[in-house]
Design a protein around this motif. Structure first.
Motif, PDB file in Angstrom:
ATOM      1  N   GLY A 109       0.802  -1.210   0.000  1.00  0.00           N
ATOM      2  CA  GLY A 109       0.000   0.000   0.000  1.00  0.00           C
ATOM      3  C   GLY A 109       0.837   1.264   0.000  1.00  0.00           C
ATOM      4  N   ILE A 110       1.924   1.268   0.758  1.00  0.00           N
ATOM      5  CA  ILE A 110       2.787   2.451   0.810  1.00  0.00           C
ATOM      6  C   ILE A 110       3.466   2.688  -0.531  1.00  0.00           C
ATOM      7  CG2 ILE A 110       4.944   3.308   1.815  1.00  0.00           C
ATOM      8  CD1 ILE A 110       4.036   2.220   4.475  1.00  0.00           C
ATOM      9  N   LEU A 111       3.932   1.623  -1.181  1.00  0.00           N
ATOM     10  CA  LEU A 111       4.603   1.786  -2.471  1.00  0.00           C
ATOM     11  C   LEU A 111       3.630   2.220  -3.566  1.00  0.00           C
ATOM     12  CD1 LEU A 111       7.090  -1.244  -2.482  1.00  0.00           C
ATOM     13  CD2 LEU A 111       7.476   1.115  -1.749  1.00  0.00           C
ATOM     14  N   LEU A 112       2.422   1.650  -3.557  1.00  0.00           N
ATOM     15  CA  LEU A 112       1.430   2.049  -4.558  1.00  0.00           C
ATOM     16  C   LEU A 112       0.990   3.498  -4.353  1.00  0.00           C
ATOM     17  CD1 LEU A 112      -0.803  -1.144  -4.848  1.00  0.00           C
ATOM     18  CD2 LEU A 112       0.908  -0.315  -6.471  1.00  0.00           C
ATOM     19  N   ARG A 113       0.894   3.914  -3.087  1.00  0.00           N
ATOM     20  CA  ARG A 113       0.535   5.311  -2.810  1.00  0.00           C
ATOM     21  C   ARG A 113       1.632   6.252  -3.328  1.00  0.00           C
ATOM     22  NH1 ARG A 113      -2.267   8.245   1.192  1.00  0.00           N
ATOM     23  NH2 ARG A 113      -2.101  10.451   0.605  1.00  0.00           N
ATOM     24  N   ALA A 114       2.877   5.881  -3.140  1.00  0.00           N
ATOM     25  CA  ALA A 114       3.978   6.702  -3.649  1.00  0.00           C
ATOM     26  C   ALA A 114       3.954   6.772  -5.169  1.00  0.00           C
ATOM     27  CB  ALA A 114       5.316   6.138  -3.167  1.00  0.00           C
ATOM     28  N   ALA A 115       3.652   5.633  -5.819  1.00  0.00           N
ATOM     29  CA  ALA A 115       3.591   5.620  -7.285  1.00  0.00           C
ATOM     30  C   ALA A 115       2.454   6.509  -7.796  1.00  0.00           C
ATOM     31  CB  ALA A 115       3.422   4.191  -7.781  1.00  0.00           C
ATOM     32  N   GLU A 116       1.299   6.480  -7.115  1.00  0.00           N
ATOM     33  CA  GLU A 116       0.165   7.310  -7.534  1.00  0.00           C
ATOM     34  C   GLU A 116       0.484   8.798  -7.403  1.00  0.00           C
ATOM     35  OE1 GLU A 116      -3.051   6.082  -5.125  1.00  0.00           O
ATOM     36  OE2 GLU A 116      -3.300   4.120  -6.111  1.00  0.00           O
ATOM     37  N   GLU A 117       1.176   9.171  -6.322  1.00  0.00           N
ATOM     38  CA  GLU A 117       1.506  10.585  -6.136  1.00  0.00           C
ATOM     39  C   GLU A 117       2.526  11.064  -7.165  1.00  0.00           C
ATOM     40  OE1 GLU A 117       2.742  10.846  -2.093  1.00  0.00           O
ATOM     41  OE2 GLU A 117       0.698  10.803  -1.296  1.00  0.00           O
ATOM     42  N   LEU A 118       3.463  10.187  -7.556  1.00  0.00           N
ATOM     43  CA  LEU A 118       4.425  10.563  -8.592  1.00  0.00           C
ATOM     44  C   LEU A 118       3.770  10.635  -9.969  1.00  0.00           C
ATOM     45  CD1 LEU A 118       7.535   8.440  -7.500  1.00  0.00           C
ATOM     46  CD2 LEU A 118       7.261  10.918  -7.312  1.00  0.00           C
ATOM     47  N   GLN A 119       2.745   9.794 -10.181  1.00  0.00           N
ATOM     48  CA  GLN A 119       2.070   9.744 -11.481  1.00  0.00           C
ATOM     49  C   GLN A 119       1.109  10.914 -11.680  1.00  0.00           C
ATOM     50  OE1 GLN A 119       2.566   7.094 -13.729  1.00  0.00           O
ATOM     51  NE2 GLN A 119       1.324   8.245 -15.223  1.00  0.00           N
ATOM     52  N   ALA A 120       0.708  11.561 -10.560  1.00  0.00           N
ATOM     53  CA  ALA A 120      -0.385  12.539 -10.615  1.00  0.00           C
ATOM     54  C   ALA A 120      -0.108  13.688 -11.583  1.00  0.00           C
ATOM     55  CB  ALA A 120      -0.663  13.080  -9.211  1.00  0.00           C
ATOM     56  N   LEU A 121       1.091  14.217 -11.633  1.00  0.00           N
ATOM     57  CA  LEU A 121       1.413  15.407 -12.442  1.00  0.00           C
ATOM     58  C   LEU A 121       2.240  15.068 -13.682  1.00  0.00           C
ATOM     59  CD1 LEU A 121       2.273  17.885  -9.548  1.00  0.00           C
ATOM     60  CD2 LEU A 121       0.106  17.630 -10.764  1.00  0.00           C
ATOM     61  N   GLN A 122       2.185  13.837 -14.103  1.00  0.00           N
ATOM     62  CA  GLN A 122       2.994  13.437 -15.249  1.00  0.00           C
ATOM     63  C   GLN A 122       2.574  14.145 -16.545  1.00  0.00           C
ATOM     64  OE1 GLN A 122       5.977  12.433 -14.627  1.00  0.00           O
ATOM     65  NE2 GLN A 122       5.926  10.624 -15.952  1.00  0.00           N
ATOM     66  N   GLU A 123       1.273  14.340 -16.769  1.00  0.00           N
ATOM     67  CA  GLU A 123       0.820  14.978 -18.006  1.00  0.00           C
ATOM     68  C   GLU A 123       1.319  16.417 -18.090  1.00  0.00           C
ATOM     69  OE1 GLU A 123      -0.539  13.431 -20.426  1.00  0.00           O
ATOM     70  OE2 GLU A 123      -0.603  11.546 -19.288  1.00  0.00           O
ATOM     71  N   GLU A 124       1.246  17.154 -16.984  1.00  0.00           N
ATOM     72  CA  GLU A 124       1.765  18.521 -16.981  1.00  0.00           C
ATOM     73  C   GLU A 124       3.279  18.542 -17.111  1.00  0.00           C
ATOM     74  OE1 GLU A 124      -0.366  17.270 -14.990  1.00  0.00           O
ATOM     75  OE2 GLU A 124      -2.195  18.490 -15.077  1.00  0.00           O
ATOM     76  N   ARG A 125       3.933  17.538 -16.515  1.00  0.00           N
ATOM     77  CA  ARG A 125       5.396  17.477 -16.560  1.00  0.00           C
ATOM     78  C   ARG A 125       5.881  17.197 -17.987  1.00  0.00           C
ATOM     79  NH1 ARG A 125       5.863  14.024 -12.801  1.00  0.00           N
ATOM     80  NH2 ARG A 125       6.024  15.476 -11.052  1.00  0.00           N
ATOM     81  N   ARG A 126       5.141  16.403 -18.743  1.00  0.00           N
ATOM     82  CA  ARG A 126       5.544  16.102 -20.130  1.00  0.00           C
ATOM     83  C   ARG A 126       5.530  17.364 -20.999  1.00  0.00           C
ATOM     84  NH1 ARG A 126       2.476  11.298 -19.158  1.00  0.00           N
ATOM     85  NH2 ARG A 126       3.836   9.461 -19.130  1.00  0.00           N
TER      86      ARG A 126
END
Length: 498
Positions: A133-150
């Protein structure tokens, strides 16, 4: 559920907080701002305690406008005396490793060395979850702004995509990795699947907080240099004064009469002609007449307190330093026993065969580097688990039980599997039998620095056939862990010979 009532099922308590039932008396609802839509939502708070663990505040937020929901766990209990660091080795393809329960406090950080990845304390608030759960939560938070970052930085976004593949692979258990949970407050835990026995995949280390860590937790932490500059002649400085040769005494240290033992107690007993007091004062332990008192800092709240120290000689053992601290601000009390003299060339293993009630009353000195083993209980504690103790055999086993119940509180609730509950009940019943000496058992104290001791029950230690001392050569790994392989005392040896 009444306020202050202990809960044994964390999942039920968390669901109760998240439930929109305002009739529960122990729940407190407050209106708070939703960070997603800017409207007001409802935060429900439940103050309760988890048995054998901590007092906690369970919080659940829900916004009726955008359906945003989240929950947190905050610790309402006291700061632990020492910080803790958990190392969990997760093997690839083992789902049980990922299902281990994890309690992460607000001050804890999580690291995965294989990915050079760290979750700082402020990234994820206090929570009760699992490794997955902790690792998946970290992955979701990193994925959240990927579209703007691209759009802004395509190279960074592409590198982050590659990293997320690796992180999700770890969360799914496809590759082995190391999960490190480091908490200076000492309020975090990782479930031990083999409790009360040791877990081959999980190691725990306890450490003293640095001044920087103490300050990050919001407690007073002043450096030595700062105290000397601000109070060069005050009563709280820790400026070092040199007296004779190698004796260093902190400024503000004073000497107090020790009282009933030591030279003063012996003189009084001799003057009064009391032979029993003479024997008690002079022949059990040889203690000094004076106790040194010097200023220090409380390990719990960071306030200034006093530490008392004196040196004594224990027969058949060695010279030791006894230290005791009391904090008037928070009431925290601690006592430690430190070895005196040089580091022994060999380690020592002490074996006690407990056959009667007299054996459980033996005095025991356990140092920070000693490990404990009871073969009949399948119990083994690594070095440093309980810190330094001065107690009895019975007191040591009672302390071990209390520590196991505190650390492994996951396995004592109503929601636990029957086989886990049966295992703990069997362990407690056998431990009770051993403490009552209904069955013979063996206590093994293994100390690589030979700073532990178990007192004999006979006048001469050679006549105690239930107590054996065995010396052994330390391994390279033990010397490395103790920092002896890189220790160079040649410069000090030259100065002492001059």
């Amino acid at each position: 559920m009444e306020s202050g009532e202990a809960i044994s099922n964390v999942r039920s308590a968390a669901e109760a907080v998240d439930a929109p039932d305002d009739s529960i008396a122990s729940l407190h609802s407050i209106e708070s701002l939703c960070m997603r839509c800017g409207e007001n939502g409802i935060t429900r708070l439940l103050l309760t305690r988890i048995p054998h663990f901590r007092e906690v505040v369970l919080m659940a937020f829900e916004c009726p406008h955008c359906n945003e929901r989240n929950n947190e766990v905050q610790f309402a209990g006291e700061l632990q005396p020492r910080g803790c660091c958990y190392h969990l080795r997760v093997m690839g393809g083992d789902r049980k490793m990922l299902d281990r329960q994890v309690v992460k406090s607000d001050s804890a950080s999580i690291k995965i060395p294989e990915l050079d990845f760290e979750i700082p304390p402020e990234a994820q608030r206090g929570k009760l979850s699992t490794v997955e759960g902790i690792l998946l939560r970290a992955a979701e938070e990193l994925q959240a702004l990927q579209e703007e970052r691209r759009k802004v930085d395509p190279e960074t976004a592409e590198a982050l995509d590659r990293f997320l593949i690796k992180l999700k692979s770890c969360a799914e258990g496809n590759v082995p990795f190391t999960f490190i949970l480091d908490d200076p407050a000492g309020n975090s835990f990782i479930e031990n699947l083999f409790a009360p026995s040791s877990d081959p995949a999980l190691t725990v280390k306890f450490y003293d907080r640095t001044p920087e860590q103490q300050a990050s937790l919001g407690f007073l932490a002043e450096s030595t240099a700062g105290e000397e500059e601000s109070e060069p002649h005050g009563g709280g400085e820790v400026r070092i004064e040199r007296t004779k040769k190698t004796k260093y005494i902190p400024a503000g240290t004073r000497r107090e009469s020790h009282g009933s033992i030591g030279a003063e107690g012996g003189h009084r007993a001799i003057a009064q002609g009391n032979s029993e007091e003479i024997a008690a004062a002079l022949f059990k332990y040889s203690a000094p007449e004076e106790v040194m008192t010097f200023p220090s800092t409380c390990g719990a709240c960071g306030a200034r307190c006093e530490t008392r120290m004196f040196v004594t000689k224990i027969p058949y053992f060695q010279e030791v330093i006894v230290m005791a601290s009391t904090c008037d601000s928070c009431g925290y009390r601690s006592s430690e026993l430190k070895p005196g003299g040089k580091i022994p060339e060999k380690g020592k293993r002490i074996t006690v065969r407990v056959l009667n009630t007299e054996d459980v009353c033996r005095d025991v000195i356990k140092s920070d580097t000693a490990s404990i083993k009871v073969p009949e209980l399948d119990l083994e504690l690594a070095s440093g688990t309980l810190g330094g103790l001065v107690t009895t055999v019975e007191g040591l086993m009672t302390k071990i039980r209390e520590n196991l119940e505190r650390v492994h509180g996951f396995t004592l609730g109503d929601s636990v599997d029957n086989w886990k509950k049966t295992k703990w009940q069997d362990f407690n019943s056998r431990l009770d039998q051993f403490l009552k000496v209904e069955k013979p058992w063996t206590l093994i104290v293994d100390d690589a620095l030979a700073n532990s001791f178990v007192a004999p029950i006979t006048d001469a230690i050679e006549d105690d056939h239930q107590l054996t001392f065995e010396e052994y050569e330390r391994s390279w790994e033990q010397n490395e862990e103790l920092g002896l392989n890189d220790m160079d005392t040649s410069s000090a040896d030259v100065s002492y010979t001059c």
